[in-house]
Write a protein that holds these residues in place. Structure first.
Motif, PDB file in Angstrom:
ATOM      1  N   SER A  17      36.954  34.247  11.687  1.00 56.15           N
ATOM      2  CA  SER A  17      36.660  33.095  10.857  1.00 56.15           C
ATOM      3  C   SER A  17      38.063  32.228  11.076  1.00 56.15           C
ATOM      4  N   MET A  18      38.034  30.967  10.935  1.00 57.77           N
ATOM      5  CA  MET A  18      39.057  29.935  10.664  1.00 57.77           C
ATOM      6  C   MET A  18      38.739  29.132   9.589  1.00 57.77           C
ATOM      7  N   THR A  19      39.737  28.823   8.821  1.00 59.67           N
ATOM      8  CA  THR A  19      39.323  27.951   7.444  1.00 59.67           C
ATOM      9  C   THR A  19      40.453  26.970   7.271  1.00 59.67           C
ATOM     10  N   VAL A  20      40.351  25.698   7.156  1.00 63.01           N
ATOM     11  CA  VAL A  20      41.323  24.798   6.726  1.00 63.01           C
ATOM     12  C   VAL A  20      41.775  24.837   5.293  1.00 63.01           C
ATOM     13  N   GLU A  21      42.981  25.476   5.020  1.00 59.05           N
ATOM     14  CA  GLU A  21      43.344  25.868   3.889  1.00 59.05           C
ATOM     15  C   GLU A  21      44.297  24.834   3.067  1.00 59.05           C
ATOM     16  N   LEU A  26      46.113  26.416   8.817  1.00 60.31           N
ATOM     17  CA  LEU A  26      44.672  27.223   8.951  1.00 60.31           C
ATOM     18  C   LEU A  26      44.745  28.698   8.503  1.00 60.31           C
ATOM     19  N   THR A  27      43.638  29.090   8.109  1.00 63.55           N
ATOM     20  CA  THR A  27      43.659  30.618   7.654  1.00 63.55           C
ATOM     21  C   THR A  27      42.714  31.202   8.720  1.00 63.55           C
TER      22      THR A  27
END
Length: 318
Positions: A17-21, A26-27
């Motif tokens: 997964s990739m998340t805008v932190e 990006l995480t």
């Protein structure tokens, strides 16, 4: 089951997964495609991400007890040489990434009390350190600076720690008040700092008279070595039974590779530590960006990509 063999050094992982932190951050969550357990790591460790034509180092910022995944946070750098730009623009969940490590040159040593100082994306190695300090029952404080709250990652996670965390956005409060943060040089206090070069230099100057093992740094970029001169050195490879004359104009790593001696390496500028080689004789001149304080007197190993010698000859265990 482990997907890692101590001798292999590189894992083939999948981006789960990739998340805008935060703004520009990006995480990434990286897992074994077959569900295997990943190698152990400790707070302060980093991994190498082998991206197209570049290798970049990123601190692990997840839970060391969770062997199912690695978590890294990547800032989209405006002057990116290909690493963060590729991750932000082209990498997507489901893609595979080769990952080296983990290695730890920023380990959290026992102390009576901790002061953590983070600038921007430098918060990443600090997060698991805070968790570990809590586990040990040691008092700690965090001073966390950034350009703005929008650009500062993990603020929601840090909010749970209450007034032990001082958030300092530059657009609201100016530069970090390091004079106040570092006013007390208490016996047993350990400082751990990660952030841009300006922050590192500012903390170093304020802690110049502190005990050498009390202040610890993790740098984003390599030190500027342009002002340092180099002398030729004779390098003997004990296991390969080779003796090389390394000129002042080439690195020890380049000379070893030209002679057919393979050495693991990633960054080639003294940041990652992958090319550390044991020293059997001679005195290293450490020029990497990993060591600081008393570690500069270490004679047991050196990073052959940038370091030299204080003696005419080095004998390496290679």
């Amino acid at each position: 089951m482990s997907v890692y063999d101590e001798g292999d050094g590189v894992l083939d992982l999948r981006v789960e997964s990739m998340t805008v932190e935060a703004e520009g951050v990006l995480t990434l969550v990286l897992v074994d495609p077959d569900g295997g357990r990943l190698p152990e790591w400790t707070p302060g460790a980093h991994v190498d991400l082998w991206l197209p034509e570049v290798v970049r180092q990123y601190s692990l910022c997840g839970d060391p007890d969770d062997r199912s995944r690695y978590v890294v946070a990547v800032l989209q750098a405006p002057d990116s040489r290909g690493g963060s730009e590729y991750i932000h623009r082209l990498l997507r969940p489901g893609d595979r990434v080769e990952v080296g490590g983990p290695r730890n040159h920023f380990a959290l040593r026992p102390a009576k009390e901790y002061l953590f100082i983070a600038g921007g994306i430098g918060i990443t190695p600090i997060l698991p350190m805070i968790r570990e300090a809590d586990r040990r029952g040691a008092p700690w404080r965090l001073v966390y600076g950034g350009r703005s709250r929008r650009s500062m990652a993990f603020l929601e996670r840090l909010r749970g720690y209450g007034d032990r965390v001082l958030v300092w956005p530059e657009d609201e409060q100016g530069l970090l008040d390091l004079d106040t943060a570092l006013a007390a040089n208490d016996d047993g206090l350990a400082v751990y700092c990660c952030g841009p070069a300006g922050l590192i230099a500012a903390v170093e100057s304020r802690c110049a008279t502190w005990p050498t093992d009390a202040v610890n740094f993790e740098r984003f970029t390599a030190r500027d070595l342009s002002a340092l001169s180099s002398a030729p050195v004779t390098v003997t490879c004990a296991r390969s039974q080779l003796t090389l004359e390394v000129s002042a104009a080439e690195s020890i790593l380049d000379a070893l590779e030209a002679a057919g001696v393979g050495v693991a390496n990633a960054c080639r500028d003294g940041v990652c530590g992958s090319c550390e080689v044991a020293v059997l004789a001679g005195t290293p001149d450490h020029r990497d960006s990993i060591r600081s304080g008393a570690e500069l007197d270490d004679t047991t190993s050196l990073a052959v990509c940038v370091s030299r010698a204080r003696t005419p000859e080095l004998v390496l265990d290679i």
